[in-house]
Design a protein around this motif. Structure first.
Motif, PDB file in Angstrom:
ATOM      1  N   ARG A   1      -6.050 111.395  30.952  1.00  0.00           N
ATOM      2  CA  ARG A   1      -5.634 110.642  32.139  1.00  0.00           C
ATOM      3  C   ARG A   1      -4.168 110.250  31.993  1.00  0.00           C
ATOM      4  N   LEU A   2      -3.521 110.077  33.132  1.00  0.00           N
ATOM      5  CA  LEU A   2      -2.070 109.941  33.171  1.00  0.00           C
ATOM      6  C   LEU A   2      -1.694 108.678  33.945  1.00  0.00           C
ATOM      7  N   VAL A   3      -0.854 107.831  33.333  1.00  0.00           N
ATOM      8  CA  VAL A   3      -0.322 106.669  34.038  1.00  0.00           C
ATOM      9  C   VAL A   3       1.194 106.804  34.087  1.00  0.00           C
ATOM     10  N   LEU A   4       1.729 106.852  35.303  1.00  0.00           N
ATOM     11  CA  LEU A   4       3.159 107.046  35.536  1.00  0.00           C
ATOM     12  C   LEU A   4       3.722 105.754  36.118  1.00  0.00           C
ATOM     13  N   SER A   5       4.435 104.997  35.303  1.00  0.00           N
ATOM     14  CA  SER A   5       4.881 103.662  35.696  1.00  0.00           C
ATOM     15  C   SER A   5       6.385 103.629  35.944  1.00  0.00           C
ATOM     16  N   ASN A   6       6.768 103.033  37.077  1.00  0.00           N
ATOM     17  CA  ASN A   6       8.183 102.793  37.381  1.00  0.00           C
ATOM     18  C   ASN A   6       9.020 104.035  37.094  1.00  0.00           C
ATOM     19  N   THR A   7       8.644 105.107  37.770  1.00  0.00           N
ATOM     20  CA  THR A   7       9.271 106.396  37.524  1.00  0.00           C
ATOM     21  C   THR A   7       9.393 107.146  38.834  1.00  0.00           C
ATOM     22  N   ALA A   8       9.836 108.401  38.763  1.00  0.00           N
ATOM     23  CA  ALA A   8      10.096 109.168  39.974  1.00  0.00           C
ATOM     24  C   ALA A   8       9.986 110.648  39.673  1.00  0.00           C
TER      25      ALA A   8
ATOM     26  N   THR B   1      -4.559 110.608  37.871  1.00  0.00           N
ATOM     27  CA  THR B   1      -3.243 109.977  37.737  1.00  0.00           C
ATOM     28  C   THR B   1      -3.174 108.651  38.484  1.00  0.00           C
ATOM     29  N   LEU B   2      -2.602 107.658  37.805  1.00  0.00           N
ATOM     30  CA  LEU B   2      -2.271 106.375  38.411  1.00  0.00           C
ATOM     31  C   LEU B   2      -0.754 106.236  38.414  1.00  0.00           C
ATOM     32  N   VAL B   3      -0.179 105.958  39.569  1.00  0.00           N
ATOM     33  CA  VAL B   3       1.244 105.656  39.685  1.00  0.00           C
ATOM     34  C   VAL B   3       1.397 104.155  39.882  1.00  0.00           C
ATOM     35  N   ILE B   4       2.237 103.542  39.058  1.00  0.00           N
ATOM     36  CA  ILE B   4       2.548 102.118  39.187  1.00  0.00           C
ATOM     37  C   ILE B   4       4.015 101.990  39.589  1.00  0.00           C
ATOM     38  N   ALA B   5       4.276 101.245  40.648  1.00  0.00           N
ATOM     39  CA  ALA B   5       5.648 101.050  41.109  1.00  0.00           C
ATOM     40  C   ALA B   5       5.950  99.556  41.206  1.00  0.00           C
ATOM     41  N   GLY B   6       7.244  99.233  41.117  1.00  0.00           N
ATOM     42  CA  GLY B   6       7.692  97.853  41.256  1.00  0.00           C
ATOM     43  C   GLY B   6       8.243  97.616  42.658  1.00  0.00           C
ATOM     44  N   GLU B   7       7.733  96.612  43.318  1.00  0.00           N
ATOM     45  CA  GLU B   7       8.151  96.322  44.696  1.00  0.00           C
ATOM     46  C   GLU B   7       9.656  96.081  44.790  1.00  0.00           C
TER      47      GLU B   7
ATOM     48  N   GLY C   1       7.925 105.690  43.852  1.00  0.00           N
ATOM     49  CA  GLY C   1       6.530 105.668  43.416  1.00  0.00           C
ATOM     50  C   GLY C   1       5.599 106.221  44.477  1.00  0.00           C
ATOM     51  N   LYS C   2       5.836 105.830  45.728  1.00  0.00           N
ATOM     52  CA  LYS C   2       5.004 106.333  46.827  1.00  0.00           C
ATOM     53  C   LYS C   2       5.146 107.841  46.957  1.00  0.00           C
TER      54      LYS C   2
ATOM     55  N   ALA D   1      -3.668 111.299  43.252  1.00  0.00           N
ATOM     56  CA  ALA D   1      -3.135 110.141  42.533  1.00  0.00           C
ATOM     57  C   ALA D   1      -3.389 108.852  43.301  1.00  0.00           C
ATOM     58  N   SER D   2      -3.613 107.776  42.545  1.00  0.00           N
ATOM     59  CA  SER D   2      -3.704 106.452  43.152  1.00  0.00           C
ATOM     60  C   SER D   2      -2.406 105.694  42.886  1.00  0.00           C
ATOM     61  N   LEU D   3      -2.115 104.718  43.714  1.00  0.00           N
ATOM     62  CA  LEU D   3      -0.853 103.981  43.650  1.00  0.00           C
ATOM     63  C   LEU D   3      -1.113 102.489  43.585  1.00  0.00           C
TER      64      LEU D   3
END
Length: 260
Positions: free
Chosen positions: A114-121, A203-209, A219-220, A229-231
């Motif tokens: 499983r993949l977590v992509l945080s604060n990335t592009a 995949t989970l994408v985490i973004a900072g508002e 992130g979106k 992927a979920s966001l």
């Protein structure tokens, strides 16, 4: 501990947690080292054996001069997994670490659970915006100005004098300019907006508002490219793992431990 890559670069790493738990690989951002995850390791090791490493150019890893490529940064991880006899791991990367994590999901899908992509592009163009910062950094007398710029981009103003930020400041000041410049070159030259669609791992994408480095829009976009992927958007700037640690950990652990 460390391994030596095919091009002769030493990559430092460490394990935390029980050997009988599944392995979670953590990949760091530019200007940090494996200690950027120190605050999250206690919670993560309740569920995983955590593998951290210093990306080339950072921490206790070697600092080759010249531009780095995303392919090389990705292969560093593959060679680390090979050396440690790890066939398949969960991967969590933040910022540049999230870019490397995307590369792994694209190019070695059999190695990623499983993949977590945080604060990335998927891309941080236009590419030519990076040339002057790279030149300026290499011409600078030290890392002081760059360190303060990074910290202002990573954390909200009210946190900048917080004791939790001080280790990040010390790490930035100790980081060699060639490591940051080489990594910026990898960011300048990469574009995964098409190939990220090949990622098969959940995949989970985490973004900072309020992230000004890799925006919530980045992130979106990434979550729309990666199939299924979920966001999750957190009310943070760039270092979501530090600024909103409880919410970050809840999102990561829920995603990594849920039944599928």
């Amino acid at each position: 501990m460390g391994i030596t890559t095919g091009d002769g670069v030493r990559i430092a790493y460490r394990f935390d947690g029980d050997r009988d738990k599944p392995v979670l690989l953590l990949s760091n951002s530019i200007g940090t080292d494996l200690h950027m995850w120190d605050g999250q390791v206690p919670a993560l090791t309740e569920h995983f054996r955590v593998l951290r490493y210093d990306a080339r150019g950072h921490g206790a890893s070697d600092v080759p001069s010249g531009p780095y490529s995303l392919d090389r940064l990705g292969r560093d991880v593959v060679e680390l997994l090979d050396a440690l006899g790890l066939q398949r791991v969960h991967v969590l990367g933040l910022s540049l670490g999230g870019i490397v994590a995307q590369w792994l999901g694209i190019h070695v899908p059999e190695r990623v659970d499983r993949l977590v992509l945080s604060n990335t592009a998927a891309n941080l163009g236009p590419a030519d915006q990076w040339d002057q910062p790279i030149a300026d950094l290499l011409a600078a007398p030290d890392m002081r100005a760059t360190a303060e710029r990074f910290l202002n981009n990573w954390f909200p103003p009210h946190m900048l004098q917080d004791e939790v930020v001080e280790p990040f400041r010390r790490t930035l000041l100790a980081t060699k300019r060639e490591g940051v410049a080489g990594s910026w070159a990898a960011v300048r030259d990469y574009d995964l907006r098409r190939t990220a669609a090949l990622i098969e791992a959940p995949t989970l994408v985490i973004a900072g508002e309020h992230d000004t480095v890799t925006s919530a829009a980045h992130g979106k976009e990434l979550a729309e490219i990666v199939p299924g992927a979920s966001l999750t958007i957190l009310p943070t700037v760039h270092m979501a793992n530090v600024e909103a640690q409880p919410e970050f950990l809840e999102a990561v652990l829920t995603f990594l431990t849920e039944e599928r």
